[in-house]
Design an enzyme around this catalytic site. Structure first.
Site, PDB file in Angstrom:
ATOM      1  N   LYS A 200      91.309 -32.324  49.598  1.00 49.11           N
ATOM      2  CA  LYS A 200      92.733 -32.404  49.267  1.00 49.11           C
ATOM      3  C   LYS A 200      93.514 -32.388  50.569  1.00 49.11           C
ATOM      4  CE  LYS A 200      96.515 -30.175  46.848  1.00 49.11           C
ATOM      5  NZ  LYS A 200      96.907 -29.176  45.834  1.00 49.11           N
ATOM      6  N   ARG A 210     106.188 -31.775  43.596  1.00 48.90           N
ATOM      7  CA  ARG A 210     106.866 -30.533  43.989  1.00 48.90           C
ATOM      8  C   ARG A 210     108.276 -30.520  43.410  1.00 48.90           C
ATOM      9  NH1 ARG A 210     104.397 -30.095  50.144  1.00 48.90           N
ATOM     10  NH2 ARG A 210     102.226 -30.153  49.450  1.00 48.90           N
ATOM     11  N   LYS A 226     101.695 -26.854  54.340  1.00 51.91           N
ATOM     12  CA  LYS A 226     100.386 -26.506  53.782  1.00 51.91           C
ATOM     13  C   LYS A 226      99.240 -26.920  54.697  1.00 51.91           C
ATOM     14  CE  LYS A 226     101.870 -26.211  48.950  1.00 51.91           C
ATOM     15  NZ  LYS A 226     101.483 -26.411  47.533  1.00 51.91           N
ATOM     16  N   GLU A 242      83.686 -30.632  53.545  1.00 50.41           N
ATOM     17  CA  GLU A 242      84.263 -29.888  52.415  1.00 50.41           C
ATOM     18  C   GLU A 242      83.487 -30.153  51.118  1.00 50.41           C
ATOM     19  OE1 GLU A 242      86.476 -27.660  52.091  1.00 50.41           O
ATOM     20  OE2 GLU A 242      87.966 -27.792  53.692  1.00 50.41           O
ATOM     21  N   LYS A 257      91.947 -36.337  46.805  1.00 49.22           N
ATOM     22  CA  LYS A 257      93.373 -36.372  46.488  1.00 49.22           C
ATOM     23  C   LYS A 257      94.182 -36.475  47.763  1.00 49.22           C
ATOM     24  CE  LYS A 257      96.861 -33.403  44.538  1.00 49.22           C
ATOM     25  NZ  LYS A 257      97.166 -32.060  44.127  1.00 49.22           N
ATOM     26  N   SER A 283     101.529 -37.963  42.321  1.00 53.32           N
ATOM     27  CA  SER A 283     102.907 -38.251  41.911  1.00 53.32           C
ATOM     28  C   SER A 283     103.558 -39.338  42.757  1.00 53.32           C
ATOM     29  CB  SER A 283     103.723 -36.959  41.964  1.00 53.32           C
ATOM     30  OG  SER A 283     103.667 -36.380  43.255  1.00 53.32           O
ATOM     31  N   TYR A 322      99.227 -40.279  35.998  1.00 50.21           N
ATOM     32  CA  TYR A 322     100.402 -40.133  35.133  1.00 50.21           C
ATOM     33  C   TYR A 322     100.600 -41.379  34.275  1.00 50.21           C
ATOM     34  CZ  TYR A 322     101.109 -36.267  38.313  1.00 50.21           C
ATOM     35  OH  TYR A 322     100.913 -35.123  39.040  1.00 50.21           O
TER      36      TYR A 322
HETATM   37  C1  PBG Z   1      99.350 -27.553  44.068  1.00 47.30           C
HETATM   38  C2  PBG Z   1      99.224 -28.948  43.576  1.00 47.30           C
HETATM   39  C3  PBG Z   1      99.903 -30.048  44.092  1.00 47.30           C
HETATM   40  C4  PBG Z   1      99.545 -31.139  43.321  1.00 47.30           C
HETATM   41  C5  PBG Z   1      98.658 -30.709  42.348  1.00 47.30           C
HETATM   42  N1  PBG Z   1      98.443 -29.328  42.532  1.00 47.30           N
HETATM   43  C6  PBG Z   1     100.910 -30.147  45.165  1.00 47.30           C
HETATM   44  C7  PBG Z   1     100.696 -29.436  46.417  1.00 47.30           C
HETATM   45  O1  PBG Z   1      99.576 -29.224  46.882  1.00 47.30           O
HETATM   46  O2  PBG Z   1     101.711 -29.062  46.992  1.00 47.30           O
HETATM   47  C8  PBG Z   1     100.082 -32.520  43.543  1.00 47.30           C
HETATM   48  C9  PBG Z   1      99.923 -33.492  42.454  1.00 47.30           C
HETATM   49  C10 PBG Z   1     100.762 -34.691  42.563  1.00 47.30           C
HETATM   50  O3  PBG Z   1     101.454 -34.939  43.560  1.00 47.30           O
HETATM   51  O4  PBG Z   1     100.741 -35.456  41.577  1.00 47.30           O
HETATM   52  N2  PBG Z   1      98.290 -26.709  43.940  1.00 47.30           N
END
Ligand code: PBG
Length: 333
Positions: A200, A210, A226, A242, A257, A283, A322
């Site tokens: 990730k 967010r 992050k 990982e 991701k 997203s 989505y």
């Molecule tokens: C947080 C989380 C995130 C997403 C899924 N779980 C955002 C982040 O790490 O800040 C993002 C999913 C998306 O953008 O569709 N644990």
């Protein structure tokens, strides 16, 4: 030199639909799809996410209706993400493992109403912490890995107790897959799967998500970023590390991701692990396609289907998207 020119006519197998169908290497099916949904507290509320047109934050009653619609379209997998009211957030994220909290209540309702649905739940503290980080912090703002993992284990147990089929740690703390596996087994949940968000990235493609969690506009964070836990966007070999660690720690599936900008990582993952690979088309990917389609700049259906087959081609078994309902309709029409 050749008796005929050209020696190979690759176009022959492309010449009609029947040939193309026969030699197609990858296929997209409704069974590949995982439909992510956002939950809010309350009753009969459906609030559209401004940066994700067509996506809503839903109260549990309406969430059930949405799932009923998805099931009718043939969708079998649902992932849920809670939007926690500010008054339930804290430094210690205790709400994350409240057996009667929003997530756990939603899990129970979903499994009562749709026992056949495969329900994937998120393990990370960001919906529950005041600052929006995925872990708890010390006074200087450092994320405390091992203390966070302890809370993640508690979360996994309450989610499994409520009926989650697959728990999906998305927090990127070290050692969490091993610890969650141990905790689940000890609590009698040997059959609960772990889908680890192994690779990730610290990506800007999460912006609209967010926004959906409506914590602190787009940055979601009260301080910092992050990057001390999510991966550096420039790294690829590290993703292999990982993934191999998570495999060794007992993950049943691994995730890459975001999706589209990280197809190289999906492909690398497919070369080094025998575990199923899930890709999260996040997203920002959704919003970019939607925005262009709304302007008439792209054909939404074609772009969405092309993106999905690209994930399959790269080596993914499943896709969180989505667009899941739209795709299910495209594939049945
Ligand atoms: C947080 C989380 C995130 C997403 C899924 N779980 C955002 C982040 O790490 O800040 C993002 C999913 C998306 O953008 O569709 N644990």
């Amino acid at each position: 030199m050749y008796s005929s020119f050209p020696l190979h006519r690759a176009r022959r197998t492309r010449n009609n639909n029947a040939f193309r169908n026969l030699v197609r290497e990858n296929h997209l099916s409704i069974q590949d799809l995982i439909y992510p949904l956002f939950i809010i507290e309350g009753h009969n509320q459906k609030i559209e996410i401004a940066s994700m047109p067509g996506c809503f934050r839903l109260t549990i009653d309406l969430l059930l209706k949405e799932i009923a619609e998805a099931v009718k379209l043939g969708i079998q997998h649902i992932a849920i993400f809670p939007v926690i009211p500010n008054e339930n957030k804290s430094e210690s994220a205790d709400e994350a493992y409240n057996p009667n909290g929003l997530t756990q209540t939603a899990i129970k309702e979903i499994k009562n109403n749709f026992p056949e649905i495969c329900l994937i739940t998120d393990i990370a503290l960001d919906p529950y912490t005041i600052h929006g980080h995925d872990g708890i912090c010390d006074s200087k703002g450092n994320i405390l890995n091992d203390q966070t993992v302890e809370i993640l284990c508690k979360m996994a147990i309450v989610q499994a107790e409520a009926g989650a089929d697959i728990v999906a740690p998305s927090d990127m703390m070290d050692g969490r897959v091993y610890s969650i596996r141990q905790a689940l087994d000890k609590a009698g949940f040997q059959d609960t799967l772990i889908l680890s968000y192994s690779a990730k990235y610290a990506s800007s493609f999460y912006g609209p998500f967010r926004d959906a969690l409506n914590s602190h506009l787009n940055s979601n964070l009260q301080f910092g970023d992050k990057k001390t836990y999510q991966m550096d966007i420039a790294n690829a070999k590290e993703a292999e590390k990982e993934i191999l660690h998570d495999e060794a720690e007992g993950a049943d599936m691994v995730m890459v991701k975001p999706g589209l900008a990280y197809l190289d990582i999906v492909y690398r993952a497919s070369q080094i692990t025998t575990l199923p690979i899930i890709v999260y088309s996040v997203s920002g990917e959704y919003s970019m396609i939607k925005a262009a389609a709304q302007n008439g700049w792209l054909n939404e259906k074609q772009i969405v289907l092309e993106s999905m087959i690209a994930f399959k081609r790269a080596g993914a078994s499943g896709i969180i998207t989505y667009f899941a309902k739209d795709i299910a309709r495209y594939l049945t029409d």
